[in-house]
Design an enzyme around this catalytic site. Structure first.
Site, PDB file in Angstrom:
ATOM      1  N   ASP A  85     -46.236  55.371  36.401  1.00 58.51           N
ATOM      2  CA  ASP A  85     -46.854  56.571  35.848  1.00 58.51           C
ATOM      3  C   ASP A  85     -46.895  56.438  34.316  1.00 58.51           C
ATOM      4  OD1 ASP A  85     -47.848  59.164  35.875  1.00 58.51           O
ATOM      5  OD2 ASP A  85     -45.866  60.108  35.897  1.00 58.51           O
ATOM      6  N   HIS A 181     -48.659  68.831  31.456  1.00 56.77           N
ATOM      7  CA  HIS A 181     -47.333  68.465  31.957  1.00 56.77           C
ATOM      8  C   HIS A 181     -46.292  69.533  31.656  1.00 56.77           C
ATOM      9  CE1 HIS A 181     -49.184  64.325  31.529  1.00 56.77           C
ATOM     10  NE2 HIS A 181     -48.856  64.394  32.797  1.00 56.77           N
ATOM     11  N   ASP A 270     -44.223  66.632  39.449  1.00 61.15           N
ATOM     12  CA  ASP A 270     -42.891  66.217  39.031  1.00 61.15           C
ATOM     13  C   ASP A 270     -42.026  67.445  38.705  1.00 61.15           C
ATOM     14  OD1 ASP A 270     -40.680  64.880  38.094  1.00 61.15           O
ATOM     15  OD2 ASP A 270     -41.619  64.080  36.297  1.00 61.15           O
TER      16      ASP A 270
HETATM   17  P1  13P Z   1     -45.995  68.173  36.217  1.00 63.21           P
HETATM   18  O1  13P Z   1     -45.181  68.259  34.980  1.00 63.21           O
HETATM   19  O2  13P Z   1     -46.991  69.310  36.296  1.00 63.21           O
HETATM   20  O3  13P Z   1     -45.184  68.085  37.450  1.00 63.21           O
HETATM   21  O4  13P Z   1     -46.880  66.855  36.140  1.00 63.21           O
HETATM   22  C1  13P Z   1     -46.346  65.608  36.480  1.00 63.21           C
HETATM   23  C2  13P Z   1     -47.257  64.484  36.171  1.00 63.21           C
HETATM   24  O5  13P Z   1     -48.430  64.640  35.909  1.00 63.21           O
HETATM   25  C3  13P Z   1     -46.705  63.125  36.183  1.00 63.21           C
HETATM   26  O6  13P Z   1     -47.606  62.192  35.687  1.00 63.21           O
END
Ligand code: 13P
Length: 324
Positions: A85, A181, A270
């Site tokens: 990621d 995020h 996440d």
């Molecule tokens: P979140 O913070 O909304 O869970 O996003 C996670 C994400 O995009 C990881 O690449």
């Protein structure tokens, strides 16, 4: 497995593949149990921060162990992808390819357009030699994730996507349409307040931008980052048991459901898992201050995360039963 076939099926079938981040054993167990029980294809995501926290060698073999664990749980043909990621350099992506990852993301979205293309193409040229699929990003998401952060978002420009995808050869494209995020996706000023509950109501995602991108790139796999919904029940639990998360707000699940039915075929989650983990641990600590066996608080955290992952798979992304 890499993401090629997963995505092709997801686009045809009108669902999205869950991409869940993991940093520890409990998260991984919960993801695998949820995927095995629902027979959902799943992407295990490792961020640069996770590699620093948990050690890349350990994470890689944990993912391999997870495939065996899935079989042990009765999932005969697990469809599991190990994905980097937010790779931020060629060297990091290369090291993951060399290390057996089946997919990598090169996130050069903060660079000028031509530099984003050049770096993405370099990663694609390397990764494709090993049949490793590559996710790229165009447009900028607001928010903070591990080392990646930006104060403002810039929607992806639909007029750039054909040129970008053609010149880089990337396999999927992460776009910016208003997700971000973390657990604070919008400031209170960007939201309205529900007069009955007093809770923040976020602005809708830019579906018009998504539609314009899909028109330019028909059938091309689109990825949404920053797609946690920040469930109110977890925020309330955290606050009830001594935490402090004022005005945390995420992406409403109905909007993710709608996106899953389109060419959006990978949805990254996440923060929701972090919230579930923290809520469960805080509850045990508050109710049983004498508890000091980590299994007694990590166990309930694992259970709550598993429930969360199953809910996402079944009710939001629609991927259950797609990896029988
Ligand atoms: P979140 O913070 O909304 O869970 O996003 C996670 C994400 O995009 C990881 O690449």
């Amino acid at each position: 497995m890499n993401t090629r076939e997963m995505f092709a099926k997801a686009i045809k079938g009108g669902y999205a593949i869950p991409a869940f981040n993991f940093n520890n054993m409990e998260q991984l167990q919960a993801i695998i149990k949820a995927a095995a029980e629902t027979k959902s294809p799943v992407i295990l995501q490792v961020s640069k921060g996770a590699r620093n926290y948990a050690n890349q060698t350990l994470l890689r073999y944990m993912a391999q162990g997870a495939v065996e664990y899935a079989k042990e749980l009765g999932w005969e043909h697990p469809q599991i992808c190990l994905h980097l990621d937010h790779g931020d350099s060629f060297e990091l992506c290369k090291s993951c390819v060399d290390f057996g990852f089946s997919s990598v993301m090169i996130d050069a979205s903060s660079l000028p357009y031509e530099e984003n293309i050049a770096l993405t193409k370099k990663v694609v040229d390397y990764a494709h030699q090993y049949d490793v699929t590559v996710e790229a990003e165009l447009g900028v998401l607001a928010g903070v994730e591990d080392e990646v952060s930006s104060a403002v978002s810039h929607y992806t420009k639909p007029e750039e996507v054909v040129d970008f995808a053609t010149r880089t050869g990337c396999d999927s494209l992460a776009i910016s349409i208003g997700t971000s995020h973390g657990a604070y996706k919008f400031t209170p000023e960007q939201c309205t307040r529900d007069p009955k509950t007093g809770k923040l109501v976020p602005p809708p995602l830019a579906f018009d931008v998504l539609d314009a991108i899909m028109e330019q790139l028909p059938g091309f796999p689109i990825v949404l980052h920053g797609s946690s919904s920040v469930p109110q029940e977890y925020v309330d639990m955290i606050n009830q048991y001594g935490g402090k998360l004022p005005d945390a707000v995420g992406i409403p699940e109905e909007q993710l459901r709608k996106a899953s039915e389109s060419a959006v075929c990978k949805i990254n989650i996440d923060s929701d898992s972090r919230l579930a983990f923290t809520a469960a641990v805080r509850k045990v600590f508050a109710e049983k201050p004498g508890e000091f066996d980590p299994r007694k608080y990590c166990g309930p955290a694992r259970d709550l995360m598993e429930e969360l992952y199953k809910h996402k798979i079944i009710n939001v992304l629609g991927s259950s039963g797609k990896a029988e």
